[in-house]
Scaffold this active site. Structure first.
Site, mmCIF file in Angstrom:
data_model
loop_
_atom_site.group_PDB
_atom_site.id
_atom_site.type_symbol
_atom_site.label_atom_id
_atom_site.label_comp_id
_atom_site.label_asym_id
_atom_site.label_seq_id
_atom_site.Cartn_x
_atom_site.Cartn_y
_atom_site.Cartn_z
ATOM 1 N N CYS A 65 9.849 -33.409 59.262
ATOM 2 C CA CYS A 65 8.859 -34.277 59.901
ATOM 3 C C CYS A 65 7.746 -33.465 60.566
ATOM 4 O O CYS A 65 6.700 -34.003 60.891
ATOM 5 C CB CYS A 65 9.508 -35.250 60.872
ATOM 6 N N HIS A 114 5.674 -15.519 57.722
ATOM 7 C CA HIS A 114 5.636 -16.945 58.040
ATOM 8 C C HIS A 114 7.000 -17.597 57.801
ATOM 9 O O HIS A 114 7.520 -18.302 58.669
ATOM 10 C CB HIS A 114 4.558 -17.647 57.216
#
Lengths: 435, 261
Positions: A65, A114
């Site tokens: 989400c 990342h």
């Protein structure tokens, strides 16, 4: 000879790179993230669609989400990123170019860093939250099941899981509570040490009070007392908690055996007053008490915090601790970043050492050297031969070498798409003494 | 002996600094280095006391130098026991400095053995000094844990957690250390006093009291006695008990320094 080798390289022509394209809670609003989210079925479908992109060799889609990201190994960075963008616009039916401000892209070293940060929960909305690692694992497993992962992404993700574990064990990034109900438990532990054998009393009812009580129970609190203006309601809630209901009027008596009080009634005045607690604490022989007042207006007279061995936290105080804990986590995340930097370096070393191209080159060079040596020897034994004969012999030897090496080179090349390619390289280098 | 002394002091210094760094940075390795240094230092410290005793022919508790060296040793002993028992990693920062200062102080005072030729009734003297020193060391431990308690209590009452909130253990554990250390330390110093009286009695052949020593004894005994019985009778605990051990220890040390000079 050099010509042959270089021709060969252009045929193989790979120079693998890792890229990532994504949006997260920092770059895109919730409605955009909703639009871009992939369900499991969408991911399966998309992995198959991306298979047809020539430039993309391996792919993993992560959709939570707070973020949507596609990791890929590609043989051309620019084309790869463009390919992924095209795909997202097309797949979600969004006009091309509309999301340019939301996208971030990383490649090579930055892409590796990342992913390590994401799986270690440094990039999360609440730094240190534990769910993200599981979500990354699920994305990886799904991609693996769809054979969308080869040697490079496999190693990358395995490493990311390892790094996340390391960060968790070597820093305190996830140590302090960041939700109000967990902060209540944390404070109780700072006061009482172990919560075993501690008794909790709930006065009134309310979602947050019940949640806090449940956390206390699951952290070892022994028994729970429930009090409510309407006794029936208290009985009902007590049944829920496997505790016992007490009458509203007998709160003071029951406080004698209570260590932690969670109060959340709708009463317009204080239910627990200072002189009452002064009496109680004296009778308790100063055994500490912890009051959590989540009612509004407040249930507990603030002045009781002045009594020795009594601690009172209201909702604002709990929120203060949450804020402080988040800051503490962020301080810890600097330590985590150091760990990650080191691991990124190690991973890049591994990537450099993969040497599929160099291995093939070395293999061909070795074969060529043997061929030339044997050719010279054969020619010198034959004595005088015409140019035409010489050419035929030369071609013959080349043909044998090339045909013989064709299958191993092609198979080796294919291994870049398999999860255990580095073993093949090792075997080949050993078998042919290439090192 | 000098060799043992230098190594011990050096190890304690390293250990103390590493404990401070651990408190600030919380890297597990720092704590391990600190504890290993302290343990090695303790072994050499024990060697120091043994060689000293062999040189002088009596236990290390006659001269001022010996007092400080023995006191320091007892503190480290008590600290190591508490560390094994409670596993509070930040305790070292609060207790080891006392041991280090005590030993460093010994470094600067005369190391000549006693020449007063104090007549020694060895048995009672040994009992008296050993019990007293270990008792005082237990009280030194409560001083460290008491400071930790006061800091942590302040953090919790103020509701604005600072750096110490995250580093220090729960109030319950700190109060428990204080309780146990006083429960052990107070009877030890009491026995120490009694055996001291017996020693003087046997030495002189009649009952007598040295006024300075008696005052020191009364001060110490009343402070810790009040706390010891206050805990049992009135249920004193927490901050009140912590203040008692912190101020009590300071008063005892000051009284002790006055007593020596």
């Amino acid at each position: 000879m050099l010509l042959v080798v270089s021709c060969w390289l252009s045929v193989i022509g790979f120079n693998m790179n890792i890229i990532v394209l994504g949006v997260n809670h920092k770059t895109a609003s919730l409605d955009i993230r909703e639009k871009l989210a992939f369900t499991e079925k969408h991911i399966e479908e998309s992995l198959d669609i991306l298979h047809n992109f020539n430039v993309i060799k391996e792919r993993v889609i992560l959709s939570t989400c707070n973020r949507v990201e596609i990791y890929a190994s590609v043989n051309n960075i620019e084309d790869g990123i463009k390919g992924l963008k095209d795909f997202i616009y097309k797949y979600h039916e969004i006009a091309y170019g509309n999301l340019e401000d939301c996208f971030y892209t990383y490649f090579s070293e930055d892409a590796v860093e990342h992913l390590f940060k994401v799986s270690s929960s440094l990039d999360s909305m609440v730094v240190g939250e534990p769910q993200i690692l599981g979500q990354v694992k699920d994305a990886y497993t799904l991609a693996k099941e769809h054979r969308a992962i080869g040697m490079i992404l496999n190693q990358l993700f395995e490493k990311a899981f390892y790094v996340a574990k390391k960060v968790r064990s070597e820093t305190r990034i996830a140590e302090n509570a960041v939700s109000i109900s967990y902060v209540a438990v944390e404070l109780a532990k700072k006061i009482f040490g172990e919560l075993e054998a501690k008794t909790v009393m709930i006065i009134g009812a309310g979602e947050m009070a019940e949640l806090a009580a449940r956390h206390l129970l699951s952290n070892g609190s022994k028994s729970i007392l429930v009090s409510n203006r309407t006794f029936d309601r208290a009985v009902e809630l007590a049944r829920d908690f496997k505790g016992s209901a007490i009458r509203f009027e007998s709160i003071e008596d029951e406080l004698l055996r209570t260590d932690i009080v969670i109060s959340s009634t709708g009463a317009p005045h204080f239910i627990i007053k200072k002189n009452m607690i002064e009496r109680v604490i004296h009778q308790r022989r100063n055994r500490p008490m912890f009051f959590i007042d989540i009612a509004f207006p407040r249930d507990v007279e603030p002045a009781i915090n002045e009594i020795e061995n009594v601690y009172l936290y209201n909702i604002d105080d709990l929120q203060n601790v949450v804020t402080a804990n988040i800051k503490e986590r962020e301080r810890e995340s600097q330590k985590a970043t150091e760990i990650i930097r080191k691991e990124v370096g190690q991973f890049l070393n591994w990537l450099d050492g993969l040497e599929i191209t160099p291995t093939i080159t070395a293999l061909r060079e070795k074969a060529e050297a043997i061929r030339l040596e044997e050719l010279e020897e054969a020619l010198s034994k034959l004595g005088t031969v015409s140019d035409k004969e010489r050419l035929i012999i030369d071609n013959l030897s080349s043909a044998i070498v090339n045909k013989l090496l064709h299958a191993p080179t092609m198979n080796l090349k294919k291994q870049i798409e398999s999860t255990d390619g580095h073993w093949y390289i090792k075997v080949v280098r050993n078998l042919f003494n290439l090192d | 002996m000098k060799f043992f002394f230098t190594i011990t002091l050096f190890c304690y210094f390293i250990g103390m600094i590493k404990y401070f760094f651990y408190l600030a940075l919380r890297k597990a390795l720092l704590f391990i280095i600190a504890t290993v240094s302290i343990t090695i230092g303790f072994v050499f410290h024990t060697g120091l006391l043994i060689t000293r005793s062999m040189e002088t022919g009596h236990g290390p508790y006659i001269t001022t130098f010996e007092y400080y060296a023995f006191f320091s040793w007892a503190i480290v002993l008590v600290y190591l026991i508490a560390e094994i028992r409670y596993k509070i990693k930040d305790l070292g920062s609060f207790v080891i400095p006392i041991a280090f200062i005590s030993l460093a102080y010994a470094f600067f005072i005369s190391r000549y053995p006693s020449t007063t030729g104090e007549p020694m009734v060895q048995f009672w003297l040994t009992i008296h000094r050993t019990l007293s020193f270990i008792g005082y060391a237990a009280l030194a431990l409560t001083f460290g844990a008491g400071i930790m308690y006061i800091i942590q209590e302040k953090q919790l009452k103020s509701k604005h957690p600072g750096a110490f909130y995250y580093r220090l253990p729960s109030l319950e554990i700190l109060d428990d250390i204080n309780k146990k250390a006083v429960d052990i330390g107070f009877p030890l110093i009491t026995c120490g006093f009694i055996s001291g009286i017996i020693w003087v009695w046997q030495r002189d052949g009649y009952f007598s009291l040295d006024i300075k020593r008696t005052i020191l004894m009364i001060i110490t005994w009343s402070i810790y006695g009040t706390l010891f019985f206050g805990r049992i009778i009135a249920g004193w605990r927490g901050k009140r008990a912590a203040r008692f051990v912190v101020y009590g220890f300071i008063i005892v040390i000051v009284a002790y320094m006055v007593h020596i000079y």
